[in-house]
Design an enzyme around this catalytic site. Structure first.
Site, PDB file in Angstrom:
ATOM      1  N   HIS A 201       4.712   5.700   4.693  1.00 19.98           N
ATOM      2  CA  HIS A 201       3.272   5.568   4.860  1.00 19.98           C
ATOM      3  C   HIS A 201       2.562   6.857   4.476  1.00 19.98           C
ATOM      4  O   HIS A 201       1.502   6.848   3.851  1.00 19.98           O
ATOM      5  CB  HIS A 201       2.936   5.220   6.316  1.00 19.98           C
ATOM      6  CG  HIS A 201       2.890   3.752   6.584  1.00 19.98           C
ATOM      7  ND1 HIS A 201       3.102   3.209   7.826  1.00 19.98           N
ATOM      8  CD2 HIS A 201       2.646   2.703   5.764  1.00 19.98           C
ATOM      9  CE1 HIS A 201       2.991   1.901   7.761  1.00 19.98           C
ATOM     10  NE2 HIS A 201       2.727   1.567   6.524  1.00 19.98           N
TER      11      HIS A 201
ATOM     12  N   CYS B 177       5.017  -2.140 -11.245  1.00 18.40           N
ATOM     13  CA  CYS B 177       3.947  -2.108 -10.248  1.00 18.40           C
ATOM     14  C   CYS B 177       4.368  -1.432  -8.951  1.00 18.40           C
ATOM     15  O   CYS B 177       3.648  -1.487  -7.962  1.00 18.40           O
ATOM     16  CB  CYS B 177       3.443  -3.523  -9.956  1.00 18.40           C
ATOM     17  SG  CYS B 177       4.698  -4.647  -9.287  1.00 18.40           S
TER      18      CYS B 177
END
Length: 550
Positions: free
Chosen positions: A184, A480
């Protein structure tokens, strides 16, 4: 000059004094409460409500990916199972502080033992518990230090709220001891354009006031640098600021490489366009589903998809259908308990079992496309073979969708890339999941964070296989995953056959500038060197050395 080494996020460089993050609150004492259980329960309830409100407010301020993370934390503060556990502990004589700490810690351990997406939520639970205890004790939550002058923030790790709300006028760079390239902290730092090095061995030795150079391109932190080294940093920053015009992505010989944005909601589109995104390479539709008690209607979805498409008239917009199930359970997909959710019923597997949900999504996408000037591409997640490819492509064609592809995220898709490419219009490589499955290492599990590196030759060989299949059949191959945001790795990816790269919009400028330094032949040579390496570190070092001429 001493050096500390970690994993760089992006290509930025910064210099400044260290300021350390305060240590977390100490564990509450395990002593009997002097109050009646009802009083302690009321205290706990009030603190939980205050924490929920805090996180929702912070999420609204942060927006984007951070908003989703913080709102998920707010829900954790009201989880019925945790609340029941807290009540039982208080009933046995615990203080509210100790009951909250023990209840959240117990569930943190459970989630971490499950691996996958849920393991990452364990760390978020720890942060929620800290916030609740701080409210109970009426003390400030240890957070990012306040300074009148800019500084380099050093921490063991950062909670999502801390990373999302960093003051970019004061925080020159971020260095953390923990975390990997897909943590994160790394993802949010990249999205905000913060110079960062994560997983830095030796970060605990950095003390307040030390001057450091943080070089994300190499992952190095230079301690107490010379005046000459600092001057070089300023020269490099000035050159970097002038080297990235908002032109279409291309190599030095003119070979086009589309530079696209990864988006999680339509609200992120405007900022991506401003940063030079030529379209969207990955639009994650989960934001519509994850907090819903039932699947959103066709009309609710159509409105959201049209808002996205209208932001990119005439441009390619690639939408990934719902990637949920197993590690992100949804009641309307049929919840099941699985011992290893990372290898479970998710993506296309879950959607095939709940085909009405998939049909509604495809219908909404088709209707939005018919009303828009954007060039809509649609892809399915976690496809493993030709059979799953044929299923999705055939179903999408029923709704009139013209450009249909799949996301290659598991080794099976890379091994069978020639069969898959024959049956689809394009392939997009999700390098985050491809790395974890190739290396058999959960990307959210800290104990194996060192394996979460898309530079590993095993991962690069998987990508090469997909690139070769696309080239042989004339099919576009995109990337991606977060790896596309690494400028040096972006060049290697193009050399392996990628025709477009999608990333967090903040990384577009760095990648665009790096691509312009290399021809296609040079990119292919660098890719060959990386594939022939023996480790991720070796691959990165070989490519860096080749570019620098050393």
């Amino acid at each position: 000059m001493m050096e500390v080494t970690g994993i760089g996020v992006g290509r930025g460089i910064a210099v400044g004094p260290v300021l350390r993050m305060p240590e977390p609150l100490p564990e509450p004492a395990d002593i009997a409460s002097e109050n009646e259980p009802l009083v302690e329960l009321e205290r706990a309830s009030a603190a939980l409500n205050e924490t929920t409100e805090d996180l929702n407010v912070l999420g609204a301020r942060a927006g984007g990916d951070a908003k989703d993370v913080l709102e998920a934390q707010a829900l954790m503060a009201q989880d019925p199972a945790v609340l029941e556990d807290i009540e039982e502990r208080i009933g046995s004589g615990k203080t509210a502080e100790r009951a909250v700490f023990e209840a959240f810690r117990a569930y943190q351990y459970v989630l971490e033992s499950m691996g996958g997406y849920l393991a990452g939520r364990g760390a978020d639970l720890k942060d929620v518990a800290q916030r609740v205890v701080a409210h109970l004790q009426r003390v400030p939550l240890p957070g990012v230090p306040v300074s009148d002058t800019p500084f380099v923030l050093v921490a063991g790790d950062l909670a999502p709220a801390d990373t999302a709300l960093l003051d970019l006028d004061k925080v020159l760079a971020l260095v953390t001891r923990d975390g990997g390239p897909t943590s994160h902290t790394a993802i949010l730092a990249r999205a905000k354009g913060i110079v960062a090095v994560v997983g830095a061995i030796g970060a605990d030795d950095l003390t307040d006031g030390m001057t450091v150079i943080v070089d994300a391109s190499t992952g190095n932190i230079v301690v107490n640098p010379s005046a000459a080294a600092i001057a070089q940093v300023e020269e490099r920053r000035s050159a970097h600021a002038a080297s990235a015009p908002l032109t279409p992505g291309a190599l030095a010989d003119g070979t086009p490489v589309s530079l696209l944005a990864n988006l999680g909601s339509p609200g992120e589109a405007q900022a991506a366009v401003a940063l030079g995104a030529e379209g969207v390479g990955l639009f994650r539709t989960e934001f519509l589903f994850l907090d819903a008690a039932q699947a959103p209607s066709v009309e609710e979805q159509r409105v959201q998809y049209l808002a996205l498409l209208d932001a990119f008239p005439g441009k390619k917009v690639t939408v990934r259908v719902l990637d949920a199930g197993a590690d992100k359970p949804l009641a309307f997909l049929g919840e099941t308990h699985e011992e290893n959710p990372a290898l479970g019923r998710r993506g296309i597997r879950a959607l095939r079992d709940a085909e009405p949900v998939l049909r509604d999504q495809l219908q909404a996408l088709a209707e939005a496309s018919a009303q828009s000037e954007a060039d809509l591409w649609v892809m399915a997640p976690m496809v493993a073979d030709a059979g799953e490819t044929e299923y999705f492509v055939s179903l999408a064609r029923e709704f009139g969708l013209k450009t249909v592809g799949i996301t290659a995220e598991v080794p099976a898709a890379a091994i069978l890339a020639d069969q898959i490419a024959e049956r689809t219009d394009f392939v997009s490589i999700g390098t985050n999941d491809l790395t974890q499955y190739t290396m058999a290492a959960d990307r959210l599990l800290g104990s194996v964070a060192s394996y979460q590196d898309p530079w590993h030759p095993a991962v690069l060989r998987m990508i090469k296989s997909i690139g070769q299949a696309g080239r042989a059949l004339g099919k576009p191959v995109g990337v991606c995953g977060e790896s596309a945001a690494d400028p040096l790795l972006a060049v290697v990816l193009v050399g392996l056959g990628a025709t477009d790269l999608s990333m967090t919009a903040a990384a577009l400028a760095d990648v665009r500038a790096e691509l312009l330094r290399h021809t296609l032949a040079e990119a292919q040579d660098l890719a060959a060197r990386a594939v022939a390496a023996t480790s991720a570190a070796d691959a990165r070092a070989v490519v860096s050395a080749a570019i620098s001429g050393s």
